[in-house]
Design a protein around this motif. Structure first.
Motif, PDB file in Angstrom:
ATOM      1  N   GLY A 155       0.800  -1.232  -0.138  1.00 22.76           N
ATOM      2  CA  GLY A 155       0.097  -0.022  -0.059  1.00 22.76           C
ATOM      3  C   GLY A 155       0.666   1.256   0.047  1.00 22.76           C
ATOM      4  N   LEU A 156       1.850   1.255   0.814  1.00 21.62           N
ATOM      5  CA  LEU A 156       2.947   2.413   0.749  1.00 21.62           C
ATOM      6  C   LEU A 156       3.510   2.620  -0.489  1.00 21.62           C
ATOM      7  CD1 LEU A 156       4.441   1.970   4.139  1.00 21.62           C
ATOM      8  CD2 LEU A 156       2.769   3.892   3.729  1.00 21.62           C
ATOM      9  N   MET A 157       3.838   1.482  -1.287  1.00 19.01           N
ATOM     10  CA  MET A 157       4.496   1.718  -2.461  1.00 19.01           C
ATOM     11  C   MET A 157       3.517   2.225  -3.361  1.00 19.01           C
ATOM     12  SD  MET A 157       6.796  -1.797  -2.394  1.00 19.01           S
ATOM     13  CE  MET A 157       6.668  -2.189  -4.080  1.00 19.01           C
ATOM     14  N   GLY A 158       2.247   1.732  -3.420  1.00 19.97           N
ATOM     15  CA  GLY A 158       1.175   2.236  -4.287  1.00 19.97           C
ATOM     16  C   GLY A 158       0.874   3.530  -4.186  1.00 19.97           C
ATOM     17  N   ILE A 159       0.792   4.128  -2.947  1.00 21.60           N
ATOM     18  CA  ILE A 159       0.785   5.803  -2.508  1.00 21.60           C
ATOM     19  C   ILE A 159       1.850   6.343  -3.202  1.00 21.60           C
ATOM     20  CG2 ILE A 159       1.010   7.440  -0.782  1.00 21.60           C
ATOM     21  CD1 ILE A 159      -0.812   5.038   0.916  1.00 21.60           C
ATOM     22  N   GLY A 160       3.148   5.967  -2.997  1.00 19.44           N
ATOM     23  CA  GLY A 160       4.363   6.574  -3.397  1.00 19.44           C
ATOM     24  C   GLY A 160       4.331   6.837  -5.312  1.00 19.44           C
ATOM     25  N   ALA A 161       3.929   5.456  -5.556  1.00 18.51           N
ATOM     26  CA  ALA A 161       3.684   5.409  -7.102  1.00 18.51           C
ATOM     27  C   ALA A 161       2.835   6.479  -7.601  1.00 18.51           C
ATOM     28  CB  ALA A 161       3.543   4.096  -7.463  1.00 18.51           C
ATOM     29  N   LEU A 162       1.520   6.379  -6.977  1.00 19.62           N
ATOM     30  CA  LEU A 162       0.793   7.402  -7.550  1.00 19.62           C
ATOM     31  C   LEU A 162       1.036   8.858  -7.392  1.00 19.62           C
ATOM     32  CD1 LEU A 162      -2.660   5.712  -6.010  1.00 19.62           C
ATOM     33  CD2 LEU A 162      -2.031   5.952  -8.295  1.00 19.62           C
ATOM     34  N   ALA A 163       1.936   9.121  -6.413  1.00 25.81           N
ATOM     35  CA  ALA A 163       2.302  10.494  -6.046  1.00 25.81           C
ATOM     36  C   ALA A 163       3.458  10.893  -7.114  1.00 25.81           C
ATOM     37  CB  ALA A 163       2.639  10.874  -4.750  1.00 25.81           C
ATOM     38  N   GLY A 164       4.159   9.772  -7.586  1.00 29.87           N
ATOM     39  CA  GLY A 164       5.017  10.066  -8.442  1.00 29.87           C
ATOM     40  C   GLY A 164       6.520  10.102  -7.886  1.00 29.87           C
ATOM     41  N   VAL A 165       6.595   9.241  -6.768  1.00 29.67           N
ATOM     42  CA  VAL A 165       7.933   9.351  -5.796  1.00 29.67           C
ATOM     43  C   VAL A 165       8.353   8.400  -6.130  1.00 29.67           C
ATOM     44  CG1 VAL A 165       8.665   9.216  -3.394  1.00 29.67           C
ATOM     45  CG2 VAL A 165       6.655  10.388  -3.915  1.00 29.67           C
ATOM     46  N   HIS A 166       9.808   8.494  -6.550  1.00 27.34           N
ATOM     47  CA  HIS A 166      10.663   7.298  -6.905  1.00 27.34           C
ATOM     48  C   HIS A 166      11.002   6.733  -5.553  1.00 27.34           C
ATOM     49  CE1 HIS A 166      14.123   5.190  -8.524  1.00 27.34           C
ATOM     50  NE2 HIS A 166      14.789   5.635  -7.624  1.00 27.34           N
ATOM     51  N   GLN A 167      11.088   5.335  -5.745  1.00 26.00           N
ATOM     52  CA  GLN A 167      11.157   4.422  -4.645  1.00 26.00           C
ATOM     53  C   GLN A 167      12.271   3.410  -4.978  1.00 26.00           C
ATOM     54  OE1 GLN A 167       7.501   3.276  -2.498  1.00 26.00           O
ATOM     55  NE2 GLN A 167       6.557   4.709  -3.729  1.00 26.00           N
ATOM     56  N   GLY A 168      13.160   3.274  -4.178  1.00 32.96           N
ATOM     57  CA  GLY A 168      14.106   2.150  -4.428  1.00 32.96           C
ATOM     58  C   GLY A 168      13.882   1.112  -3.302  1.00 32.96           C
ATOM     59  N   THR A 169      14.586   0.228  -2.889  1.00 28.26           N
ATOM     60  CA  THR A 169      14.625  -0.806  -2.298  1.00 28.26           C
ATOM     61  C   THR A 169      15.128  -0.475  -0.881  1.00 28.26           C
ATOM     62  OG1 THR A 169      16.599  -1.806  -3.169  1.00 28.26           O
ATOM     63  CG2 THR A 169      14.646  -2.476  -3.771  1.00 28.26           C
ATOM     64  N   GLY A 170      15.941   0.626  -0.746  1.00 22.06           N
ATOM     65  CA  GLY A 170      16.353   0.947   0.576  1.00 22.06           C
ATOM     66  C   GLY A 170      15.447   1.079   1.735  1.00 22.06           C
ATOM     67  N   ALA A 171      14.259   1.595   1.310  1.00 21.73           N
ATOM     68  CA  ALA A 171      13.357   1.827   2.801  1.00 21.73           C
ATOM     69  C   ALA A 171      12.803   0.375   2.993  1.00 21.73           C
ATOM     70  CB  ALA A 171      12.217   2.566   2.234  1.00 21.73           C
ATOM     71  N   LEU A 172      12.722  -0.501   2.044  1.00 15.75           N
ATOM     72  CA  LEU A 172      12.392  -1.696   2.423  1.00 15.75           C
ATOM     73  C   LEU A 172      13.438  -2.434   3.245  1.00 15.75           C
ATOM     74  CD1 LEU A 172      10.048  -3.932   2.232  1.00 15.75           C
ATOM     75  CD2 LEU A 172      11.048  -4.782   0.006  1.00 15.75           C
ATOM     76  N   LEU A 173      14.770  -2.421   2.826  1.00 14.22           N
ATOM     77  CA  LEU A 173      15.865  -3.048   3.368  1.00 14.22           C
ATOM     78  C   LEU A 173      15.980  -2.631   5.031  1.00 14.22           C
ATOM     79  CD1 LEU A 173      18.537  -3.011   0.696  1.00 14.22           C
ATOM     80  CD2 LEU A 173      17.408  -5.032   1.631  1.00 14.22           C
ATOM     81  N   LEU A 174      15.617  -1.378   5.163  1.00 17.10           N
ATOM     82  CA  LEU A 174      15.855  -0.551   6.378  1.00 17.10           C
ATOM     83  C   LEU A 174      14.644  -1.094   7.367  1.00 17.10           C
ATOM     84  CD1 LEU A 174      16.701   3.000   5.631  1.00 17.10           C
ATOM     85  CD2 LEU A 174      18.123   1.381   6.774  1.00 17.10           C
ATOM     86  N   ALA A 175      13.368  -1.230   6.763  1.00 20.22           N
ATOM     87  CA  ALA A 175      12.264  -1.645   7.706  1.00 20.22           C
ATOM     88  C   ALA A 175      12.545  -3.258   7.846  1.00 20.22           C
ATOM     89  CB  ALA A 175      11.159  -1.545   6.628  1.00 20.22           C
ATOM     90  N   LEU A 176      13.168  -3.942   7.191  1.00 22.45           N
ATOM     91  CA  LEU A 176      13.274  -5.428   7.416  1.00 22.45           C
ATOM     92  C   LEU A 176      14.265  -5.425   8.358  1.00 22.45           C
ATOM     93  CD1 LEU A 176      12.655  -8.453   6.567  1.00 22.45           C
ATOM     94  CD2 LEU A 176      14.124  -8.265   4.844  1.00 22.45           C
ATOM     95  N   ALA A 177      15.301  -4.785   8.235  1.00 24.05           N
ATOM     96  CA  ALA A 177      16.355  -4.712   9.252  1.00 24.05           C
ATOM     97  C   ALA A 177      15.571  -4.297  10.843  1.00 24.05           C
ATOM     98  CB  ALA A 177      17.306  -3.712   8.977  1.00 24.05           C
ATOM     99  N   ALA A 178      15.035  -3.130  10.734  1.00 27.35           N
ATOM    100  CA  ALA A 178      14.109  -2.918  11.965  1.00 27.35           C
ATOM    101  C   ALA A 178      13.228  -4.120  12.524  1.00 27.35           C
ATOM    102  CB  ALA A 178      13.360  -1.653  11.914  1.00 27.35           C
ATOM    103  N   SER A 179      12.567  -4.631  11.711  1.00 27.04           N
ATOM    104  CA  SER A 179      11.710  -5.701  12.228  1.00 27.04           C
ATOM    105  C   SER A 179      12.591  -6.965  13.003  1.00 27.04           C
ATOM    106  CB  SER A 179      10.970  -6.539  11.008  1.00 27.04           C
ATOM    107  OG  SER A 179       9.984  -5.512  10.526  1.00 27.04           O
ATOM    108  N   VAL A 180      13.498  -7.331  12.106  1.00 24.19           N
ATOM    109  CA  VAL A 180      14.540  -8.251  12.642  1.00 24.19           C
ATOM    110  C   VAL A 180      15.234  -7.712  14.145  1.00 24.19           C
ATOM    111  CG1 VAL A 180      16.726  -9.575  12.283  1.00 24.19           C
ATOM    112  CG2 VAL A 180      14.974  -9.611  10.352  1.00 24.19           C
TER     113      VAL A 180
END
Length: 174
Positions: free
Chosen positions: A113-138
């Motif tokens: 859902g967050l990726m979809g919001i970013g895509a609709l707003a035209g925000v370029h999203q890499g994989t960095g945020a996902l990597l950081l969130a996964l590290a935080a989860s662990v």
């Protein structure tokens, strides 16, 4: 590092984590081996140029914060839904449950859902945020399991059933 390599790292990390959650794991409060995966994920995330979209900086920071928040909440849910018990030999064990799987599915849905919001707003999203969130989860999951392990009840009996506890630690335990 290419986005393809990051995606492969994410898939491998999620597969490793998921596979480990489906079987009993011994919990130890000492050692730093559990930091290896989160540190690798953070290094990969921070090496990626474009963690934030320069053309949509505010929204990009907001999406990154939301992604990290989802990661933290997912780590808390993951830890709280993991079964934790003390074997008769005094070792601490954990294993994910069906509720843990639901936490993962919910976390993935929120991230999509967050990726979809970013895509609709035209925000370029890499994989960095996902990597950081996964590290935080662990990290959050591990920290919470260690805290829960410190308050776990001592084992019952004299420890003579330690061999049976090691063979099938998830059966008939606290």
């Amino acid at each position: 590092m290419s986005a393809l390599v990051n995606v492969l790292v994410i898939i491998a990390a999620v597969a490793l984590i998921a596979a480990r959650q489906l079987r009993p794991q011994r919990i130890t409060a000492d050692g730093r081996r559990w930091l290896v995966l989160p540190v690798i994920l953070v290094v990969l995330a921070l090496r990626e140029p474009g963690l934030l979209d320069q053309h949509h900086r505010s929204l990009s920071v907001l999406l990154l914060g939301a992604e990290l928040l989802v990661g933290l909440v997912m780590g808390v849910g993951w830890a709280r839904t993991s079964k934790l018990w003390t074997g008769q030999d005094g070792t601490l064990w954990s294993r994910g449950t069906k509720a843990t799987i639901a936490v993962w599915i919910g976390g993935i849905a929120l991230r999509v859902g967050l990726m979809g919001i970013g895509a609709l707003a035209g925000v370029h999203q890499g994989t960095g945020a996902l990597l950081l969130a996964l590290a935080a989860s662990v990290l959050v999951r591990r920290g919470m399991l260690v805290m829960r392990a410190r308050t776990a009840r001592p084992p019952y009996g004299d420890g003579s059933a330690a061999a049976g506890a090691a063979a099938e630690p998830w059966k008939d335990r606290v």
